[in-house]
Design a protein around this motif. Structure first.
Motif, mmCIF file in Angstrom:
data_model
loop_
_atom_site.group_PDB
_atom_site.id
_atom_site.type_symbol
_atom_site.label_atom_id
_atom_site.label_comp_id
_atom_site.label_asym_id
_atom_site.label_seq_id
_atom_site.Cartn_x
_atom_site.Cartn_y
_atom_site.Cartn_z
ATOM 1 N N GLU A 3 -12.978 11.365 -1.750
ATOM 2 C CA GLU A 3 -13.906 10.126 -1.701
ATOM 3 C C GLU A 3 -13.768 8.983 -2.766
ATOM 4 O OE1 GLU A 3 -14.526 14.522 0.336
ATOM 5 O OE2 GLU A 3 -13.605 13.566 -1.482
ATOM 6 N N ALA A 4 -13.475 9.847 -4.491
ATOM 7 C CA ALA A 4 -13.777 8.399 -4.833
ATOM 8 C C ALA A 4 -12.686 7.129 -4.794
ATOM 9 C CB ALA A 4 -13.736 8.609 -6.575
ATOM 10 N N TYR A 5 -12.013 7.859 -4.754
ATOM 11 C CA TYR A 5 -10.340 7.052 -3.910
ATOM 12 C C TYR A 5 -10.882 5.713 -2.707
ATOM 13 C CZ TYR A 5 -6.150 5.673 -1.708
ATOM 14 O OH TYR A 5 -4.755 4.872 -2.106
ATOM 15 N N ALA A 6 -11.567 6.767 -1.499
ATOM 16 C CA ALA A 6 -11.400 5.734 -0.431
ATOM 17 C C ALA A 6 -13.341 4.846 -0.894
ATOM 18 C CB ALA A 6 -12.352 6.903 0.612
ATOM 19 N N GLN A 7 -13.912 5.079 -2.152
ATOM 20 C CA GLN A 7 -15.093 4.325 -2.857
ATOM 21 C C GLN A 7 -14.155 2.557 -3.049
ATOM 22 O OE1 GLN A 7 -17.718 5.294 -5.494
ATOM 23 N NE2 GLN A 7 -19.172 4.153 -4.623
ATOM 24 N N GLU A 8 -13.433 3.374 -3.805
ATOM 25 C CA GLU A 8 -12.551 2.499 -5.268
ATOM 26 C C GLU A 8 -12.403 1.591 -4.060
ATOM 27 O OE1 GLU A 8 -11.624 5.006 -8.084
ATOM 28 O OE2 GLU A 8 -13.752 5.927 -8.322
ATOM 29 N N VAL A 9 -10.878 1.584 -3.005
ATOM 30 C CA VAL A 9 -9.737 1.027 -2.752
ATOM 31 C C VAL A 9 -10.864 -0.333 -1.670
ATOM 32 C CG1 VAL A 9 -7.774 2.637 -2.351
ATOM 33 C CG2 VAL A 9 -9.287 2.738 -1.110
ATOM 34 N N GLY A 10 -12.145 0.402 -1.412
ATOM 35 C CA GLY A 10 -13.166 -0.410 -0.244
ATOM 36 C C GLY A 10 -13.518 -1.381 -1.157
ATOM 37 N N ARG A 11 -12.847 -1.857 -2.328
ATOM 38 C CA ARG A 11 -13.617 -2.763 -3.130
ATOM 39 C C ARG A 11 -12.013 -4.066 -2.947
ATOM 40 N NH1 ARG A 11 -14.645 0.911 -7.830
ATOM 41 N NH2 ARG A 11 -17.198 1.717 -7.391
ATOM 42 N N ALA A 12 -11.395 -4.189 -2.128
ATOM 43 C CA ALA A 12 -9.924 -4.601 -2.478
ATOM 44 C C ALA A 12 -10.429 -5.119 -0.964
ATOM 45 C CB ALA A 12 -8.838 -4.561 -2.186
ATOM 46 N N GLY A 13 -10.749 -6.862 -0.433
ATOM 47 C CA GLY A 13 -10.750 -7.238 0.457
ATOM 48 C C GLY A 13 -12.123 -7.642 1.280
ATOM 49 N N ARG A 14 -12.748 -7.305 0.733
ATOM 50 C CA ARG A 14 -14.193 -7.398 1.406
ATOM 51 C C ARG A 14 -13.979 -8.397 2.159
ATOM 52 N NH1 ARG A 14 -18.153 -4.239 -2.417
ATOM 53 N NH2 ARG A 14 -17.560 -2.381 -2.957
ATOM 54 N N ASP A 15 -13.604 -9.390 2.291
ATOM 55 C CA ASP A 15 -13.743 -10.705 3.271
ATOM 56 C C ASP A 15 -13.054 -10.588 4.150
ATOM 57 O OD1 ASP A 15 -11.881 -11.262 1.832
ATOM 58 O OD2 ASP A 15 -12.239 -12.845 0.345
ATOM 59 N N GLY A 16 -12.224 -9.464 4.291
ATOM 60 C CA GLY A 16 -11.244 -9.494 5.841
ATOM 61 C C GLY A 16 -10.339 -10.287 5.189
ATOM 62 N N GLY A 17 -10.038 -11.109 3.352
ATOM 63 C CA GLY A 17 -8.644 -11.226 3.890
ATOM 64 C C GLY A 17 -7.285 -10.236 3.107
ATOM 65 N N PRO A 18 -6.032 -10.034 2.771
ATOM 66 C CA PRO A 18 -5.010 -9.228 2.872
ATOM 67 C C PRO A 18 -5.434 -8.774 1.331
ATOM 68 C CG PRO A 18 -4.611 -11.842 2.549
ATOM 69 C CD PRO A 18 -5.675 -11.765 3.275
ATOM 70 N N SER A 19 -5.234 -7.714 1.328
ATOM 71 C CA SER A 19 -5.026 -6.912 -0.293
ATOM 72 C C SER A 19 -4.264 -6.282 -0.420
ATOM 73 C CB SER A 19 -6.919 -6.578 -0.349
ATOM 74 O OG SER A 19 -6.700 -5.878 0.453
ATOM 75 N N ASP A 20 -3.716 -5.355 -1.781
ATOM 76 C CA ASP A 20 -3.030 -4.397 -1.586
ATOM 77 C C ASP A 20 -3.401 -3.417 -2.797
ATOM 78 O OD1 ASP A 20 -0.107 -5.475 -0.516
ATOM 79 O OD2 ASP A 20 -0.593 -6.508 -2.202
ATOM 80 N N CYS A 21 -3.753 -2.248 -2.435
ATOM 81 C CA CYS A 21 -3.973 -1.057 -3.059
ATOM 82 C C CYS A 21 -3.126 -0.756 -3.973
ATOM 83 C CB CYS A 21 -4.988 -0.567 -2.702
ATOM 84 S SG CYS A 21 -6.687 -0.815 -2.292
ATOM 85 N N VAL A 22 -2.854 -0.427 -5.304
ATOM 86 C CA VAL A 22 -2.069 0.491 -5.965
ATOM 87 C C VAL A 22 -1.928 2.223 -6.718
ATOM 88 C CG1 VAL A 22 0.483 -0.232 -7.383
ATOM 89 C CG2 VAL A 22 -0.465 -1.203 -6.394
ATOM 90 N N LEU A 23 -1.150 3.458 -6.147
ATOM 91 C CA LEU A 23 -1.804 3.709 -7.012
ATOM 92 C C LEU A 23 0.168 4.816 -8.052
ATOM 93 C CD1 LEU A 23 -4.028 6.988 -6.644
ATOM 94 C CD2 LEU A 23 -3.193 7.652 -5.229
#
Length: 183
Positions: free
Chosen positions: A85-105
């Motif tokens: 749940e925390a992971y989903a919330q935190e990666v959801g901060r990337a690319g909110r404008d619809g642009g390309p983004s990356d998430c690294v774990l």
């Protein structure tokens, strides 16, 4: 992601502060954000990040609730999040404008052991068991096979018909892999 605003998540205040200090020593405009900072400092870091005066925020889970920066292109977890749940919330901060983004774990089994040690100090026995189960589930997600998008959606009861084609497992990115075989 040079010139684009990343958020780096750390599990502890000390981890956030030490990584931000290391980044500054490397010439990166980075600031730590965690609950141990006074309210004025937290507000200043959020304002500086929103106005692009701070390039990188290294934060604990305390960061992001009031921040709506739509052009975040990179979210890095330098420690394993405590739950899916925390992971989903935190990666959801990337690319909110619809642009390309990356998430690294970035993760290791020691992250799970640290979560278990912290949970052992919790007052409520039920909370201890829940925290340990969540940390182990997060580790299984990180280390497991299959499309990450499909697996994350499945955790929340959603069915995704096809692999995403965008995660490291689906092969859309070139990520060096270390194969570990039991035996």
């Amino acid at each position: 992601h040079s010139g684009e605003p990343p958020i780096v998540s750390r599990a502890s205040r000390a981890g956030a502060a030490s990584l931000a200090a290391w980044l500054r020593a490397q010439g990166v405009a980075a600031e730590a954000y965690h609950a141990g900072l006074d309210a004025g400092m937290r507000a200043a870091v959020q304002d500086d990040f929103a106005a692009a005066r701070c390039n990188v925020v290294v934060a604990t889970v305390a960061f992001g609730m009031g921040v709506d920066k739509r052009d975040v292109r990179l979210v890095v977890h330098a420690d394993l999040p405590g739950s899916l749940e925390a992971y989903a919330q935190e990666v959801g901060r990337a690319g909110r404008d619809g642009g390309p983004s990356d998430c690294v774990l970035l993760y290791s089994w020691s992250d799970v052991r640290r979560s278990e040690a912290l949970a052992a100090g919790a007052a409520a026995p039920g909370h201890r068991a829940d925290a340990v189960a969540a940390a182990r589930e997060m580790y299984r997600f990180a280390a497991g096979p299959g499309c990450r998008h499909r697996r994350l959606c499945a955790h929340f009861g959603e069915r995704v018909a096809a692999p995403c084609g965008a995660c490291d497992v689906c092969g859309a990115v070139s990520v060096p892999r270390l194969l570990v075989r039991g035996g």
